[in-house]
Design a protein around this motif. Structure first.
Motif, PDB file in Angstrom:
ATOM      1  N   MET A 155      -0.389   0.002   0.234  1.00  0.00           N
ATOM      2  CA  MET A 155      -1.583  -0.055   1.065  1.00  0.00           C
ATOM      3  C   MET A 155      -2.544  -1.062   0.424  1.00  0.00           C
ATOM      4  SD  MET A 155      -4.220   2.955   2.370  1.00  0.00           S
ATOM      5  CE  MET A 155      -4.163   3.939   0.915  1.00  0.00           C
ATOM      6  N   THR A 156      -3.308  -1.738   1.264  1.00  0.00           N
ATOM      7  CA  THR A 156      -4.296  -2.683   0.749  1.00  0.00           C
ATOM      8  C   THR A 156      -5.703  -2.130   0.964  1.00  0.00           C
ATOM      9  OG1 THR A 156      -4.304  -3.899   2.837  1.00  0.00           O
ATOM     10  CG2 THR A 156      -2.830  -4.716   1.095  1.00  0.00           C
ATOM     11  N   LEU A 157      -6.652  -2.702   0.256  1.00  0.00           N
ATOM     12  CA  LEU A 157      -8.031  -2.208   0.277  1.00  0.00           C
ATOM     13  C   LEU A 157      -8.646  -2.221   1.672  1.00  0.00           C
ATOM     14  CD1 LEU A 157     -10.453  -1.144  -1.289  1.00  0.00           C
ATOM     15  CD2 LEU A 157     -11.041  -3.504  -1.847  1.00  0.00           C
ATOM     16  N   ASN A 158      -8.300  -3.193   2.496  1.00  0.00           N
ATOM     17  CA  ASN A 158      -8.893  -3.264   3.831  1.00  0.00           C
ATOM     18  C   ASN A 158      -8.419  -2.126   4.744  1.00  0.00           C
ATOM     19  OD1 ASN A 158      -6.311  -4.577   3.938  1.00  0.00           O
ATOM     20  ND2 ASN A 158      -6.882  -5.386   5.930  1.00  0.00           N
ATOM     21  N   GLU A 159      -7.408  -1.346   4.340  1.00  0.00           N
ATOM     22  CA  GLU A 159      -6.904  -0.222   5.132  1.00  0.00           C
ATOM     23  C   GLU A 159      -7.558   1.114   4.756  1.00  0.00           C
ATOM     24  OE1 GLU A 159      -2.749  -0.377   4.292  1.00  0.00           O
ATOM     25  OE2 GLU A 159      -2.440  -2.193   5.458  1.00  0.00           O
ATOM     26  N   VAL A 160      -8.361   1.136   3.695  1.00  0.00           N
ATOM     27  CA  VAL A 160      -9.010   2.365   3.239  1.00  0.00           C
ATOM     28  C   VAL A 160     -10.207   2.665   4.146  1.00  0.00           C
ATOM     29  CG1 VAL A 160     -10.198   3.480   1.305  1.00  0.00           C
ATOM     30  CG2 VAL A 160      -8.285   1.926   0.865  1.00  0.00           C
ATOM     31  N   PRO A 161     -10.323   3.903   4.661  1.00  0.00           N
ATOM     32  CA  PRO A 161     -11.435   4.229   5.553  1.00  0.00           C
ATOM     33  C   PRO A 161     -12.762   4.387   4.801  1.00  0.00           C
ATOM     34  CG  PRO A 161     -10.133   6.183   5.120  1.00  0.00           C
ATOM     35  CD  PRO A 161      -9.416   5.032   4.458  1.00  0.00           C
ATOM     36  N   GLY A 221     -15.657  -5.267  11.058  1.00  0.00           N
ATOM     37  CA  GLY A 221     -14.700  -5.104   9.973  1.00  0.00           C
ATOM     38  C   GLY A 221     -14.853  -6.080   8.826  1.00  0.00           C
ATOM     39  N   ASP A 222     -15.831  -6.953   8.893  1.00  0.00           N
ATOM     40  CA  ASP A 222     -15.977  -7.960   7.850  1.00  0.00           C
ATOM     41  C   ASP A 222     -17.454  -8.233   7.631  1.00  0.00           C
ATOM     42  OD1 ASP A 222     -14.968  -9.752   6.006  1.00  0.00           O
ATOM     43  OD2 ASP A 222     -14.704 -11.368   7.449  1.00  0.00           O
ATOM     44  N   PRO A 223     -18.046  -8.038   6.484  1.00  0.00           N
ATOM     45  CA  PRO A 223     -17.450  -7.653   5.197  1.00  0.00           C
ATOM     46  C   PRO A 223     -17.413  -6.133   4.990  1.00  0.00           C
ATOM     47  CG  PRO A 223     -19.731  -8.207   4.861  1.00  0.00           C
ATOM     48  CD  PRO A 223     -19.447  -8.412   6.341  1.00  0.00           C
ATOM     49  N   MET A 224     -16.884  -5.748   3.832  1.00  0.00           N
ATOM     50  CA  MET A 224     -16.838  -4.345   3.420  1.00  0.00           C
ATOM     51  C   MET A 224     -17.791  -4.166   2.251  1.00  0.00           C
ATOM     52  SD  MET A 224     -12.726  -3.860   3.107  1.00  0.00           S
ATOM     53  CE  MET A 224     -12.797  -2.097   2.897  1.00  0.00           C
ATOM     54  N   GLU A 252     -10.247 -11.092   1.367  1.00  0.00           N
ATOM     55  CA  GLU A 252     -10.181 -10.777  -0.064  1.00  0.00           C
ATOM     56  C   GLU A 252      -9.636  -9.366  -0.264  1.00  0.00           C
ATOM     57  OE1 GLU A 252     -13.993 -13.435  -1.556  1.00  0.00           O
ATOM     58  OE2 GLU A 252     -14.314 -11.350  -0.963  1.00  0.00           O
ATOM     59  N   ALA A 253     -10.058  -8.428   0.586  1.00  0.00           N
ATOM     60  CA  ALA A 253      -9.596  -7.039   0.484  1.00  0.00           C
ATOM     61  C   ALA A 253      -8.098  -6.934   0.761  1.00  0.00           C
ATOM     62  CB  ALA A 253     -10.373  -6.160   1.461  1.00  0.00           C
ATOM     63  N   GLU A 254      -7.560  -7.811   1.591  1.00  0.00           N
ATOM     64  CA  GLU A 254      -6.130  -7.797   1.904  1.00  0.00           C
ATOM     65  C   GLU A 254      -5.278  -8.151   0.686  1.00  0.00           C
ATOM     66  OE1 GLU A 254      -5.837 -10.523   5.149  1.00  0.00           O
ATOM     67  OE2 GLU A 254      -6.411  -9.006   6.634  1.00  0.00           O
ATOM     68  N   SER A 255      -5.854  -8.811  -0.293  1.00  0.00           N
ATOM     69  CA  SER A 255      -5.079  -9.212  -1.471  1.00  0.00           C
ATOM     70  C   SER A 255      -5.162  -8.198  -2.600  1.00  0.00           C
ATOM     71  CB  SER A 255      -5.547 -10.587  -1.962  1.00  0.00           C
ATOM     72  OG  SER A 255      -6.865 -10.520  -2.432  1.00  0.00           O
ATOM     73  N   ILE A 256      -5.785  -7.034  -2.342  1.00  0.00           N
ATOM     74  CA  ILE A 256      -5.930  -5.995  -3.367  1.00  0.00           C
ATOM     75  C   ILE A 256      -5.111  -4.764  -2.948  1.00  0.00           C
ATOM     76  CG2 ILE A 256      -7.548  -4.516  -4.598  1.00  0.00           C
ATOM     77  CD1 ILE A 256      -9.732  -6.629  -3.846  1.00  0.00           C
ATOM     78  N   GLU A 257      -4.056  -4.472  -3.697  1.00  0.00           N
ATOM     79  CA  GLU A 257      -3.228  -3.305  -3.405  1.00  0.00           C
ATOM     80  C   GLU A 257      -3.811  -2.088  -4.112  1.00  0.00           C
ATOM     81  OE1 GLU A 257       0.980  -3.747  -3.942  1.00  0.00           O
ATOM     82  OE2 GLU A 257       0.945  -5.785  -3.146  1.00  0.00           O
ATOM     83  N   VAL A 258      -3.852  -0.946  -3.378  1.00  0.00           N
ATOM     84  CA  VAL A 258      -4.445   0.281  -3.900  1.00  0.00           C
ATOM     85  C   VAL A 258      -3.556   1.487  -3.593  1.00  0.00           C
ATOM     86  CG1 VAL A 258      -6.814  -0.581  -3.670  1.00  0.00           C
ATOM     87  CG2 VAL A 258      -5.785   0.651  -1.782  1.00  0.00           C
ATOM     88  N   ARG A 259      -3.878   2.594  -4.255  1.00  0.00           N
ATOM     89  CA  ARG A 259      -3.217   3.866  -3.927  1.00  0.00           C
ATOM     90  C   ARG A 259      -4.268   4.944  -3.818  1.00  0.00           C
ATOM     91  NH1 ARG A 259      -3.295   6.500  -8.956  1.00  0.00           N
ATOM     92  NH2 ARG A 259      -2.975   5.071 -10.653  1.00  0.00           N
TER      93      ARG A 259
END
Length: 72
Positions: free
Chosen positions: A1-7, A47-50, A65-72
């Motif tokens: 999952m990437t950062l831009n998918e976090v609610p 949806g832009d920016p966060m 930028e958020a799309e390039s950050i993978e998170v859990r």
């Protein structure tokens, strides 16, 4: 999952930084590194920016930028 998918209100931990060169360096200079906890505070209507809470301070980043950050 990437950062831009976090609610909004979601908390996540950075697992990997994708991207190269200036983009990767810019993200790291903002304090976003592997293992850091991030809370999503707000997302703009389109949806832009966060707005994020990282290491105790508020930070705004763009969706690409958020799309390039993978998170859990």
């Amino acid at each position: 999952m990437t950062l831009n998918e976090v609610p909004v209100g979601g908390v996540c931990v950075v697992t990997k930084l994708n991207g190269e060169g200036k983009l990767r360096r810019r993200i790291m200079d903002m304090g976003i590194t592997k293992g850091v906890e991030i809370k999503v505070v707000k997302i703009a209507p389109l949806g832009d920016p966060m707005e994020l809470n990282v290491r105790g301070y508020e930070l705004s980043i763009r969706k690409n930028e958020a799309e390039s950050i993978e998170v859990r």
